[in-house]
Motif scaffolding. Structure first.
Motif, short mmCIF file in Angstrom:
data_model
loop_
_atom_site.label_atom_id
_atom_site.label_comp_id
_atom_site.label_asym_id
_atom_site.label_seq_id
_atom_site.Cartn_x
_atom_site.Cartn_y
_atom_site.Cartn_z
N MET A 107 0.82 -1.20 0.00
CA MET A 107 0.00 0.00 0.00
C MET A 107 0.86 1.26 0.00
SD MET A 107 -3.35 0.76 0.09
CE MET A 107 -2.88 1.70 -1.33
N PHE A 108 1.89 1.28 0.82
CA PHE A 108 2.77 2.46 0.84
C PHE A 108 3.40 2.69 -0.53
CE2 PHE A 108 3.08 1.68 5.57
CZ PHE A 108 2.33 2.80 5.91
N SER A 109 3.84 1.62 -1.14
CA SER A 109 4.45 1.73 -2.47
C SER A 109 3.43 2.23 -3.50
CB SER A 109 5.00 0.37 -2.88
OG SER A 109 5.52 0.41 -4.16
N ILE A 110 2.22 1.71 -3.43
CA ILE A 110 1.15 2.11 -4.37
C ILE A 110 0.76 3.56 -4.17
CG2 ILE A 110 -1.28 1.72 -4.93
CD1 ILE A 110 -0.66 -1.31 -4.38
N TRP A 111 0.62 3.99 -2.91
CA TRP A 111 0.28 5.39 -2.65
C TRP A 111 1.39 6.32 -3.14
CZ3 TRP A 111 -1.93 4.73 2.95
CH2 TRP A 111 -3.27 4.35 2.85
N ARG A 112 2.64 5.92 -2.95
CA ARG A 112 3.76 6.72 -3.43
C ARG A 112 3.70 6.86 -4.96
NH1 ARG A 112 7.92 4.04 -1.24
NH2 ARG A 112 8.50 3.02 -3.18
N PHE A 113 3.41 5.73 -5.63
CA PHE A 113 3.26 5.75 -7.09
C PHE A 113 2.11 6.69 -7.49
CE2 PHE A 113 0.14 3.98 -10.08
CZ PHE A 113 0.78 4.25 -11.28
N ALA A 114 0.96 6.56 -6.82
CA ALA A 114 -0.21 7.38 -7.16
C ALA A 114 0.08 8.86 -6.93
CB ALA A 114 -1.42 6.93 -6.34
N TRP A 115 0.77 9.18 -5.85
CA TRP A 115 1.11 10.57 -5.56
C TRP A 115 2.01 11.14 -6.65
CZ3 TRP A 115 -0.45 14.54 -2.90
CH2 TRP A 115 0.40 15.62 -2.72
N ARG A 116 3.06 10.39 -7.01
CA ARG A 116 3.98 10.86 -8.05
C ARG A 116 3.27 11.04 -9.38
NH1 ARG A 116 8.97 6.91 -6.55
NH2 ARG A 116 9.74 8.10 -4.79
N LYS A 117 2.42 10.10 -9.74
CA LYS A 117 1.70 10.20 -11.01
C LYS A 117 0.75 11.40 -10.99
CE LYS A 117 -0.95 7.75 -14.43
NZ LYS A 117 -1.39 6.47 -14.96
N SER A 118 0.08 11.61 -9.86
CA SER A 118 -0.85 12.74 -9.75
C SER A 118 -0.11 14.07 -9.87
CB SER A 118 -1.58 12.70 -8.41
OG SER A 118 -2.37 11.54 -8.32
N ILE A 119 1.03 14.19 -9.21
CA ILE A 119 1.83 15.42 -9.29
C ILE A 119 2.30 15.65 -10.72
CG2 ILE A 119 4.01 16.48 -8.56
CD1 ILE A 119 1.75 16.62 -6.48
N LYS A 120 2.74 14.59 -11.38
CA LYS A 120 3.20 14.71 -12.76
C LYS A 120 2.06 15.16 -13.68
CE LYS A 120 5.79 12.00 -16.12
NZ LYS A 120 6.32 10.67 -16.43
N LYS A 121 0.86 14.60 -13.49
CA LYS A 121 -0.30 14.99 -14.29
C LYS A 121 -0.68 16.45 -14.00
CE LYS A 121 -1.67 11.17 -16.38
NZ LYS A 121 -1.89 11.08 -17.79
N TYR A 122 -0.61 16.84 -12.74
CA TYR A 122 -0.94 18.21 -12.36
C TYR A 122 0.02 19.20 -13.02
CZ TYR A 122 -1.37 22.41 -9.53
OH TYR A 122 -1.52 23.70 -9.12
#
Length: 144
Positions: A107-122
């Protein structure tokens, strides 16, 4: 990943040998594997060059939501029920805690991935908005 699969195999063997706790083992396996089709979809999208698309974003969102809801949310409820029940043996309870701990590592790894992807999209969205605003303001894009 190795810990997840090792614990799964040991859980299946334990349930078969003891002839008990099959329900718990099956519930954990179902919860663990329910996100697998989305992982496979991500792989196919990557292999075909379609991952960086709206479909890829939807698959990623569904994966994160399903993983969080089932493996962390429902998993917490199942673990609680197993821990308070007097019926499962101590090593079955230990296995449940171990599988839940592995889920949290994922879960920690997945949330980190989701955060990075969201920031990149933003940032990409902000860049597009800035370019559109510049184009609207003076009629052409500014080059650096």
């Amino acid at each position: 990943m190795l810990a997840h699969h090792t614990l799964s195999i040991l859980g299946i063997i334990m349930a078969l040998v003891l002839g008990e706790s099959g329900t718990e083992v099956n519930a954990v396996l179902f919860g663990s594997e329910i996100t697998n089709p989305l992982l496979q979809m991500r792989w196919f999208l990557r292999e075909t060059g379609h991952y960086h698309s709206f479909t890829g974003d939807v698959v990623d969102f569904l994966f994160v939501a399903l993983f969080t809801g089932v493996r962390i949310g429902v998993g917490a409820r199942l673990l609680f029920c197993e821990m308070v029940s007097p019926k499962p043996k101590w090593f079955v309870k230990f296995g449940g805690v171990a599988m839940y701990a592995v889920s949290w590592c994922f879960m920690f790894s997945i949330w980190r991935f989701a955060w990075r992807k969201s920031i990149k999209k933003y940032h990409a969205w902000r860049s597009r908005c800035s370019e559109e605003r510049q184009l609207k303001h003076n009629g052409h894009l500014k080059t650096h």
